[in-house]
Structure formats: C-alpha cells, structure tokens
Design a protein around this motif. Structure first.
Motif, short mmCIF file in Angstrom:
data_model
loop_
_atom_site.label_atom_id
_atom_site.label_comp_id
_atom_site.label_asym_id
_atom_site.label_seq_id
_atom_site.Cartn_x
_atom_site.Cartn_y
_atom_site.Cartn_z
N TYR A 279 0.81 -1.21 0.00
CA TYR A 279 0.00 0.00 0.00
C TYR A 279 0.85 1.27 0.00
O TYR A 279 0.36 2.34 -0.35
CB TYR A 279 -0.92 0.00 1.23
N GLN A 280 2.12 1.16 0.40
CA GLN A 280 2.98 2.34 0.43
C GLN A 280 3.54 2.70 -0.94
O GLN A 280 4.35 3.64 -1.06
CB GLN A 280 4.14 2.09 1.41
N THR A 281 3.11 2.01 -2.01
CA THR A 281 3.60 2.31 -3.35
C THR A 281 3.15 3.71 -3.76
O THR A 281 1.96 4.05 -3.61
CB THR A 281 3.07 1.28 -4.37
N PRO A 282 4.05 4.55 -4.31
CA PRO A 282 3.65 5.88 -4.77
C PRO A 282 2.56 5.81 -5.83
O PRO A 282 2.47 4.85 -6.60
CB PRO A 282 4.95 6.46 -5.34
N ASP A 283 1.73 6.85 -5.87
CA ASP A 283 0.59 6.86 -6.78
C ASP A 283 1.01 6.72 -8.23
O ASP A 283 0.38 5.99 -9.01
CB ASP A 283 -0.20 8.17 -6.60
N GLU A 284 2.06 7.46 -8.65
CA GLU A 284 2.46 7.43 -10.05
C GLU A 284 2.95 6.04 -10.46
O GLU A 284 2.72 5.60 -11.60
CB GLU A 284 3.53 8.49 -10.32
N LYS A 285 3.62 5.32 -9.56
CA LYS A 285 4.09 3.98 -9.88
C LYS A 285 2.91 3.00 -9.94
O LYS A 285 2.87 2.12 -10.80
CB LYS A 285 5.12 3.52 -8.87
N ALA A 286 1.97 3.12 -9.04
CA ALA A 286 0.78 2.25 -9.06
C ALA A 286 -0.02 2.47 -10.33
O ALA A 286 -0.57 1.52 -10.92
CB ALA A 286 -0.08 2.50 -7.83
N ASP A 287 -0.10 3.73 -10.79
CA ASP A 287 -0.85 4.05 -11.99
C ASP A 287 -0.15 3.54 -13.24
O ASP A 287 -0.80 3.23 -14.24
CB ASP A 287 -1.05 5.57 -12.08
N ALA A 288 1.19 3.41 -13.22
CA ALA A 288 1.95 3.00 -14.40
C ALA A 288 2.10 1.49 -14.53
O ALA A 288 2.65 1.01 -15.53
CB ALA A 288 3.33 3.65 -14.36
N LEU A 317 -2.31 -4.15 -2.66
CA LEU A 317 -3.10 -3.74 -3.82
C LEU A 317 -2.95 -4.83 -4.86
O LEU A 317 -1.85 -5.12 -5.33
CB LEU A 317 -2.58 -2.41 -4.37
N ASP A 318 -4.07 -5.48 -5.20
CA ASP A 318 -4.02 -6.67 -6.06
C ASP A 318 -4.28 -6.28 -7.52
O ASP A 318 -5.32 -5.70 -7.86
CB ASP A 318 -5.06 -7.69 -5.61
N TYR A 319 -3.32 -6.64 -8.38
CA TYR A 319 -3.43 -6.44 -9.82
C TYR A 319 -3.57 -7.81 -10.49
O TYR A 319 -3.14 -8.83 -9.95
CB TYR A 319 -2.18 -5.73 -10.37
N GLU A 320 -4.15 -7.76 -11.68
CA GLU A 320 -4.28 -9.00 -12.46
C GLU A 320 -3.81 -8.74 -13.88
O GLU A 320 -4.16 -7.73 -14.49
CB GLU A 320 -5.73 -9.49 -12.48
N LEU A 321 -3.02 -9.69 -14.41
CA LEU A 321 -2.48 -9.61 -15.78
C LEU A 321 -2.99 -10.80 -16.57
O LEU A 321 -2.93 -11.95 -16.10
CB LEU A 321 -0.95 -9.62 -15.74
N ASN A 322 -3.51 -10.55 -17.77
CA ASN A 322 -3.94 -11.60 -18.69
C ASN A 322 -3.20 -11.45 -20.02
O ASN A 322 -3.19 -10.36 -20.60
CB ASN A 322 -5.45 -11.52 -18.95
N PHE A 323 -2.60 -12.55 -20.48
CA PHE A 323 -1.96 -12.55 -21.79
C PHE A 323 -2.09 -13.93 -22.40
O PHE A 323 -2.36 -14.91 -21.71
CB PHE A 323 -0.48 -12.13 -21.70
N ASP A 324 -1.96 -14.00 -23.72
CA ASP A 324 -2.13 -15.25 -24.47
C ASP A 324 -0.79 -15.72 -25.01
O ASP A 324 0.00 -14.93 -25.54
CB ASP A 324 -3.11 -15.07 -25.63
N VAL A 325 -0.57 -17.04 -24.89
CA VAL A 325 0.58 -17.68 -25.51
C VAL A 325 0.14 -18.18 -26.89
O VAL A 325 -0.70 -19.07 -26.98
CB VAL A 325 1.10 -18.86 -24.66
N PRO A 326 0.65 -17.61 -28.00
CA PRO A 326 0.20 -18.03 -29.33
C PRO A 326 0.74 -19.40 -29.69
O PRO A 326 1.89 -19.73 -29.40
CB PRO A 326 0.75 -16.94 -30.25
N TYR A 327 -0.12 -20.23 -30.33
CA TYR A 327 0.24 -21.56 -30.80
C TYR A 327 0.98 -22.36 -29.72
O TYR A 327 2.17 -22.62 -29.82
CB TYR A 327 1.10 -21.47 -32.07
#
Length: 390
Positions: A279-288, A317-327
């Motif tokens: 939670y102590q992460t600076p706002d600009e870094k959390a936004d980026a 602060l929980d983030y989620e990343l989704n990406f696809d591995v092609p073929y």
C-alpha cells in the motif's frame, strides 16, 4: 348303429429322378431347339461381356488405396467386386426362356440365379458399407494400428452379418422354415451381448474416438483433474502420459463419459497472473503498472490482453495480468509463463515496486482516542539534553 368308417389314406410314392429320362429329355431339347439354343448362348455371351465391361469400368473408379474416397469411388469399388458366377447366371437367366428349355433346366437356372443374386447383393452391401467407413477414416494415420485393427473387426462383423442374412434368405427360398433359426440367432446374439457388454461398450467407444475424432494420438487433453498426452488409442483402453510423468490407462467408454478439454488445437492459451504490491507504493508507480506489464509481455513476444487493479487486499493492492501464448503446441506454455513471471520480477525490482506479503500492524489507543506507543519509551531526554535510560 352304423359302423364307423376308417379315414382313407392315399399312398404317395416318391420316385428318385430317372437320370436316363433326364438325359433323353435334354438330348431331345438340344435336337429340337438347337437354333434357339445357339442364339440364346450368343446373346448370353454378349450380356456377360457387357457386364464384364461394366465391372472393369467400376475398377477404374474405385480409387487408389490410401486416397480420399468419393461416393463414386465407393460405388466403383462395389461394382468391381461383381463375381463372374453372378454375371454368368444373369446372362443365363435372361436368355433361358428364349430356348424353351425343359422345366428341370428352368428350375435349376432360377435356383442358381437366386443364390448368386442374394450373395452378390451381400457382397455389394459389404463393399459399400466398408467404403463409407473408410471414407471417414482414410488418411487418419495418427491412429495407426488401432485403425487397422478396428477396420479388420468391422469387416468381420459386417461380412458375418450380411452373409448370415443372405443364407437365411436362400434357405427361405428353398422352402426351409427359418423362423426357428432366426429366433435362435436372435437369442444367441442377445446372450453374447449381455455377457460381453463391457467389452462391446469399450469397442464401440474406440470406434467413436476413431470416427468422431474428439482427440488424436499425440494431443494434450484434460479430463477430471488430469492433464496428459495421448500415447495410444486401443480397442479396449486409451493410454496417456501425464504431465508429471505417470502412465495413465483408462477404458474408452469411461473416458468418453467425461468432459474432455483438448489443449493441442488451441491457437492461443490464456495465462493469468495475480500480483500484489504494498500500500505504500507511490501513486504514479501504481498508476503506471498496467502499461509496464503490457511492455513486458510484448517484449517477450506474447499477446497482451489486459491488466489492472482488481481489488484492495488485506495487505496489498491486487493487480491481475492476462496474456495469451500463441500456438501453444509450438511454444512451451510453461516456459513462456516462467519467462514472463521472471521478467515482471526483475522489472518491478528495478522500478522500486515492492511485492506485498501478509503483514499486520497493531496500534494502541489512549482513553481519549489518541494513538500511543504500545510500550513506554525506554529513553528519556533530561533538561540538559542527556539521554538516560529510565
């Protein structure tokens, strides 16, 4: 009282055929109708040659072994299986009445034609059925030995069934009462089916796998909690190799009753990462962070889908990343996920973004609500500025 009359019986004497009379009748027929016989034989030969030409025409359209069969190839293969006995009997049946033969010759030709026609129809039906089956499976070299064994078994079953029906039809035409025979065959078939229903269930499941193709040998599939690669599809069971190395053997019928997910034909496979930062992460870094994750995924050659803040956790602060591995059949899915995870770790460390881990902070309040230290300050500063231990 009148005397009771006894029923009268008529004595019937069955004489064996007189070969001498048959020979004289035949010789007399040849002598009287020689011209008609010669003409009938000539017409019969012409009919036979025409049927032989049609048979050769069918051979040209039956297709090459291993090639894709069209309906015309299936019909051509059936025509090519026309027997010489059937063609000769067709020709004889068409011209025999023209020569006015004796009744015995007419009955003999009719009887032989019935036998030839019934069994020829069974041969045609067998070739058409097997041709349509092969049309569904030709080129499926992925099944190898299983397909060859299945086709051999199907050929035996189809041949037995059709020729059994043909034999019953011939016996019925001979005047034999086939009711008992048909009933016996039916009861016997039911008994065999009940005794071997487990075997037949797996067998038909194997045929379903071969023809319906829910998966093939070499594919990675998931069922229940197991993810494994198909090594061999047998007539009774399917053998798989789990991702953890174990060999799995499961009956075909049991396997088809499960929900199967094939991972082999995917054009892409979705990967989801859950990330927690302090939670102590600076706002600009959390936004980026979403843009940063997109840059990492793109640099590794994967297809970025989305990323962002999904929840406020108990300690992160929980983030989620989704990406696809092609073929995924060409790329190693696990190695791709490993590279992305390691790249995120290195990049976050370089950017000064800290991952959160479960922590708790306790605060003590005074009676008036002010936050105070949970323990007394061990150092006391006197009026002279000297720190003394109290």
């Amino acid at each position: 009282m009148a005397a009771k009359k006894e029923p009268a019986f008529t004595e019937i004497t069955v004489r064996p055929p007189n070969l001498s009379e048959m020979w004289h009748a035949t010789a007399n027929w040849f002598a009287v109708h020689s011209l008609q016989i010669v003409i009938a034989v000539g017409i019969g030969i012409a009919i036979y040659l025409g049927l032989a030409a049609l048979r050769g025409f069918g051979k040209r359209f039956r297709g090459k072994p291993g090639s894709t069969l069209a309906v015309s190839n299936v019909v051509g293969r059936a025509i090519a299986r026309t027997t010489h006995f059937f063609m000769a009997l067709v020709a004889a049946r068409l011209v025999v009445s023209y020569a006015n033969p004796p009744l015995m010759v007419m009955k003999t030709v009719g009887f032989l034609f019935t036998i030839a026609a019934v069994f020829q129809a069974a041969i045609w039906a067998r070739e058409i059925i097997l041709g349509l089956v092969e049309r569904k499976t030709v080129g499926e070299d992925a099944h190898g030995e299983t397909l060859a064994n299945a086709m051999g078994l199907i050929r035996v079953l189809v041949t037995f069934g059709l020729f059994a029906i043909a034999a019953v039809v011939v016996l019925d035409n001979l005047g034999v009462n086939v009711t008992g025979l048909v009933a016996g065959l039916g009861i016997g078939g039911i008994a065999i089916g009940l005794a071997a229903q487990g075997i037949f269930s797996d067998l038909f499941a194997a045929l379903s796998i071969i023809f319906d193709k829910p998966f093939r040998r070499g594919e990675v599939i998931t069922y229940d909690q197991t993810t494994a690669r198909v090594e061999r599809i047998g007539l009774k069971s399917t053998r798989l190799r789990a991702m953890t190395g174990e060999k799995k053997v499961i009956s075909n019928a049991n396997l088809l009753q499960k929900e199967i997910t094939s991972l082999q034909t995917l054009e892409q496979r979705r990967v989801t990462f859950s990330l927690g930062i302090i939670y102590q992460t600076p706002d600009e870094k959390a936004d980026a962070i979403p843009a940063l994750l997109e840059e990492i995924v793109t640099a590794e050659g994967m297809n970025f889908v989305n990323a962002g803040l999904v929840r406020f956790g108990a300690s992160s602060l929980d983030y989620e990343l989704n990406f696809d591995v092609p073929y995924p059949d060409q790329h190693d899915y696990f190695q791709s996920r490993h590279r992305i995870g390691l790249a995120i770790w290195k990049r976050f460390k370089a950017e000064g973004i800290e991952f959160a881990y479960p922590t708790q902070t306790s605060f003590t309040a005074a009676p008036d609500g002010r936050t105070i230290m949970p323990y007394p300050d061990p150092l006391h500063i006197d009026h002279e500025g000297t720190a003394r231990l109290t």
